[in-house]
Design a protein around this motif. Structure first.
Motif, PDB file in Angstrom:
ATOM      1  N   GLU A  50       0.831  -1.212   0.000  1.00  0.00           N
ATOM      2  CA  GLU A  50       0.000   0.000   0.000  1.00  0.00           C
ATOM      3  C   GLU A  50       0.862   1.258   0.000  1.00  0.00           C
ATOM      4  O   GLU A  50       0.508   2.266  -0.617  1.00  0.00           O
ATOM      5  CB  GLU A  50      -0.902   0.012   1.245  1.00  0.00           C
ATOM      6  CG  GLU A  50      -1.991  -1.057   1.248  1.00  0.00           C
ATOM      7  CD  GLU A  50      -3.168  -0.714   0.357  1.00  0.00           C
ATOM      8  OE1 GLU A  50      -3.538   0.465   0.293  1.00  0.00           O
ATOM      9  OE2 GLU A  50      -3.703  -1.633  -0.289  1.00  0.00           O
ATOM     10  N   ALA A  51       2.008   1.206   0.672  1.00  0.00           N
ATOM     11  CA  ALA A  51       2.867   2.383   0.787  1.00  0.00           C
ATOM     12  C   ALA A  51       3.479   2.782  -0.558  1.00  0.00           C
ATOM     13  O   ALA A  51       4.001   3.892  -0.698  1.00  0.00           O
ATOM     14  CB  ALA A  51       3.980   2.112   1.804  1.00  0.00           C
ATOM     15  N   GLN A  52       3.412   1.895  -1.543  1.00  0.00           N
ATOM     16  CA  GLN A  52       4.054   2.178  -2.833  1.00  0.00           C
ATOM     17  C   GLN A  52       3.099   2.813  -3.852  1.00  0.00           C
ATOM     18  O   GLN A  52       3.498   3.075  -4.993  1.00  0.00           O
ATOM     19  CB  GLN A  52       4.652   0.884  -3.396  1.00  0.00           C
ATOM     20  CG  GLN A  52       5.759   0.329  -2.516  1.00  0.00           C
ATOM     21  CD  GLN A  52       6.278  -1.016  -2.993  1.00  0.00           C
ATOM     22  OE1 GLN A  52       6.357  -1.285  -4.192  1.00  0.00           O
ATOM     23  NE2 GLN A  52       6.633  -1.879  -2.058  1.00  0.00           N
ATOM     24  N   GLU A  53       1.852   3.044  -3.455  1.00  0.00           N
ATOM     25  CA  GLU A  53       0.869   3.733  -4.300  1.00  0.00           C
ATOM     26  C   GLU A  53       0.741   3.071  -5.674  1.00  0.00           C
ATOM     27  O   GLU A  53       0.911   3.706  -6.719  1.00  0.00           O
ATOM     28  CB  GLU A  53       1.239   5.219  -4.438  1.00  0.00           C
ATOM     29  CG  GLU A  53       1.223   5.945  -3.103  1.00  0.00           C
ATOM     30  CD  GLU A  53       1.544   7.424  -3.232  1.00  0.00           C
ATOM     31  OE1 GLU A  53       1.772   7.889  -4.373  1.00  0.00           O
ATOM     32  OE2 GLU A  53       1.582   8.102  -2.199  1.00  0.00           O
ATOM     33  N   LEU A  54       0.456   1.779  -5.654  1.00  0.00           N
ATOM     34  CA  LEU A  54       0.302   1.008  -6.882  1.00  0.00           C
ATOM     35  C   LEU A  54      -1.172   0.630  -7.058  1.00  0.00           C
ATOM     36  O   LEU A  54      -1.529  -0.529  -7.262  1.00  0.00           O
ATOM     37  CB  LEU A  54       1.187  -0.240  -6.824  1.00  0.00           C
ATOM     38  CG  LEU A  54       2.700   0.062  -6.750  1.00  0.00           C
ATOM     39  CD1 LEU A  54       3.481  -1.161  -6.301  1.00  0.00           C
ATOM     40  CD2 LEU A  54       3.210   0.543  -8.098  1.00  0.00           C
ATOM     41  N   THR A  55      -2.019   1.651  -6.992  1.00  0.00           N
ATOM     42  CA  THR A  55      -3.463   1.432  -7.050  1.00  0.00           C
ATOM     43  C   THR A  55      -3.898   0.877  -8.403  1.00  0.00           C
ATOM     44  O   THR A  55      -4.745  -0.021  -8.480  1.00  0.00           O
ATOM     45  CB  THR A  55      -4.206   2.761  -6.778  1.00  0.00           C
ATOM     46  OG1 THR A  55      -3.664   3.345  -5.603  1.00  0.00           O
ATOM     47  CG2 THR A  55      -5.697   2.512  -6.585  1.00  0.00           C
ATOM     48  N   GLN A  69      -3.209  -2.904  -8.779  1.00  0.00           N
ATOM     49  CA  GLN A  69      -4.123  -3.716  -7.980  1.00  0.00           C
ATOM     50  C   GLN A  69      -5.539  -3.676  -8.551  1.00  0.00           C
ATOM     51  O   GLN A  69      -6.272  -4.680  -8.518  1.00  0.00           O
ATOM     52  CB  GLN A  69      -4.092  -3.240  -6.526  1.00  0.00           C
ATOM     53  CG  GLN A  69      -2.717  -3.462  -5.879  1.00  0.00           C
ATOM     54  CD  GLN A  69      -2.662  -3.017  -4.432  1.00  0.00           C
ATOM     55  OE1 GLN A  69      -3.101  -3.730  -3.542  1.00  0.00           O
ATOM     56  NE2 GLN A  69      -2.118  -1.843  -4.186  1.00  0.00           N
TER      57      GLN A  69
END
Length: 560
Positions: free
Chosen positions: A376-381, A384
């Protein structure tokens, strides 16, 4: 083995007449297809060539279904998938020289993934064998030498009467655990020569079973029964031996968390309280595995990907169950048990004592939460979101085949396969171009289910010709092409290592227009409409293409 008089086959008068008076016009090729039929084959893959014409001509006199692809390597990938899905031998008919050599990358994947592929190649005429330089078309000094490092076994034929025995021996080799590709080669003149041999009847090529030695089972059961923190790593061997039920029973009996390798996707229920899922490329998972005092590894050699790029250093006792003897203790000292996964797990289930650990599920939740926070901390929305859309659209029982592309690397770790033997990729050998031709093989194996192929635009270009194959056979498969304008993962690797990428950017076609030119319906989609578009394509009969223009990124690795 001796036979007394009573063992002899009792033939009716009509059967005896058929044996003594076989039909005219048969050749060595007929002996090949009759042998395959006698062993139980129903479908063959391949591509004809000059030296193999006798074999292909014989197909029309047989009941075998032929699925012809446009490139030998793709035919090999299709056979690989057919073998994985059915657990049966997938015959692959090839020509000599360039045709044979073009199949090798697919056979390497079959070897790495233990897929039972029976490659039957033609050869130059018998007079040219032996390394002389006679100048025959397609001539190689030693064609076998090109395949020996890849396949399990090589079988050479020099006369018609050798054909059934060679095919049967290769068949048995392909199906003996661990499954794998095998090679038979037959000279052109032997395939073309007329034969008066009787028609080949049913043949027995039953592979020998691979059972664990009892003293090893007792030792392993003792370690697991008395462990404080047992953990199980389940590999592809669990899927191939249809042992997922026994795996679950064992895990629940000893309260052991289970992580599945990328080849073992679906071997253990994703949402089970003891499921660590497949986050093997994550330091939190690696730490948890290292902390186990007894680690049971079933059907995995703990290779590069399964060991988080060889950063995994187990501190406890390792028990390794593996059908490939060469993989036992190849990476870590272990109590090595040379056995089929199903047989070994069955014996362990009988031998272990029940062990209760109320805290096991909580420890699993803690690890999965740490993994979630890291990702989540890597902002890979976007990544996903796309993966979730594929999962939403794909029916639970539908098989999927993933090329070497960024979305597949995400899927290895983060995709819930939901069923054993439904998610497959080229992660064994790691070659491009696997996804779509493999999906063709799976659709040929079971045309009652839709099949999904996933490729990047780079990998897709390896397989474009097979759009014609999918259309020709009207197969129920959907091809998702994620188009990012290049070799996306190599772009990331090079940028990370050197600051910029070289040779990764690609000019590519309009994939929608290209698919439609083959008569295959296609649609361009967005991340927001992907689930709906993919679902619609999968539900429609025949082949279809869905193109997603998107630049996906990988999550940060933890092994560097």
């Amino acid at each position: 083995m001796s036979h007394d008089h009573d063992d002899r086959p009792q033939l009716t008068a009509a059967q005896a007449a058929a044996v003594l008076n076989p039909p005219a016009g048969r050749n060595g090729g007929d002996l090949v297809v009759e042998s395959l039929q006698g062993l139980g084959a129903t479908t063959v893959f391949g591509l004809p060539g000059q030296h193999a014409l006798g074999m292909f001509d014989a197909l029309r006199r047989s009941s075998l279904r032929y699925v012809g692809l446009r490139v030998e390597n793709n035919a090999g990938f299709a056979a690989d998938a057919y073998g994985r899905i059915t657990g049966e031998v997938a015959p692959l008919l090839l020509s000599t020289g360039p045709g044979a050599l073009t199949s090798l990358a697919a056979l390497q994947e079959a070897a790495a993934a233990s897929a039972p592929v029976l490659a039957i190649s033609s050869q130059i005429p018998t007079a040219g064998l032996g390394g002389g330089r006679h100048g025959y078309l397609h001539e190689l000094r030693d064609q076998q030498a090109s395949v020996r490092d890849i396949v399990k076994s090589v079988h050479t034929v020099r006369s018609a009467s050798q054909i059934p025995s060679a095919v049967a021996a290769a068949w048995e080799s392909a199906l003996t655990a661990p499954h794998g590709p095998v090679w038979v080669e037959i000279p052109q003149d032997v395939l073309l020569a007329e034969t008066t041999l009787p028609v080949v009847s049913a043949m027995d090529a039953t592979p020998r079973e691979l059972y664990p030695r009892p003293e090893l089972t007792i030792a392993a059961a003792h370690l697991l029964s008395n462990a404080e923190r047992p953990v199980i790593i389940a590999g592809g061997g669990v899927v191939r031996s249809d042992a997922s039920g026994k795996l679950r029973a064992l895990a629940e009996r000893i309260d052991a968390p289970v992580v599945t390798t990328f080849g073992g996707k679906g071997a253990f229920p994703w949402e089970h309280p003891l499921s660590l899922r497949s986050w093997l490329e994550d330091r939190h998972t690696t730490d948890f595995l290292e902390d186990a005092d007894v680690l049971l590894v079933v059907g995995s050699g703990l290779g590069e990907l399964s060991s988080n790029y060889h950063t995994f250093r187990p501190r406890g006792r390792v028990i390794q169950i593996e059908a490939d003897a060469g993989k036992l203790e190849s990476n870590h000292p272990a109590l090595g048990i040379h056995s089929d996964a199903r047989e070994a797990l069955a014996d362990l289930l009988e031998a272990v004592e029940r062990r209760e650990d109320p805290g096991a599920a909580e420890r699993v939740r803690t690890v999965l939460e740490k993994v979630r926070v890291r990702i989540e901390a890597q902002e890979l929305t976007l990544e996903q979101q796309v993966l979730a859309a594929v999962r939403e659209a794909l029916p639970d029982t539908a098989p999927s085949f993933w090329d070497m592309t960024i979305l597949a690397y995400w899927a290895w770790s983060a995709f819930d396969a939901r069923r054993p033997n439904t998610m497959h990729s080229a992660q064994g050998a790691g070659g491009l171009g696997y996804g779509f031709p493999a999906a063709i093989g799976a659709a040929a194996a079971d045309p009652t289910k839709p099949v999904l192929a996933v490729s990047g635009d780079g990998g897709a270009m390896y397989s474009i010709a097979e759009l014609a194959t999918a259309r020709q056979y009207d197969l129920p498969l959907t091809w998702l092409i994620v188009d990012d304008g290049g070799y996306g993962i190599l772009r990331e690797y090079m940028t990370g290592a050197f600051g910029e990428a070289t040779a990764t950017e690609l000019s590519r076609p309009d994939f929608v227009a290209l698919a439609e030119s083959f008569g295959v319906p296609a649609v361009r989609t967005t991340p927001e409409s992907l689930a709906a578009d993919l679902g619609k394509a999968l539900a429609a009969p025949g082949p279809s293409v869905v193109v997603l223009p998107a630049l996906l990124r990988m999550f940060e690795p933890t092994h560097l």
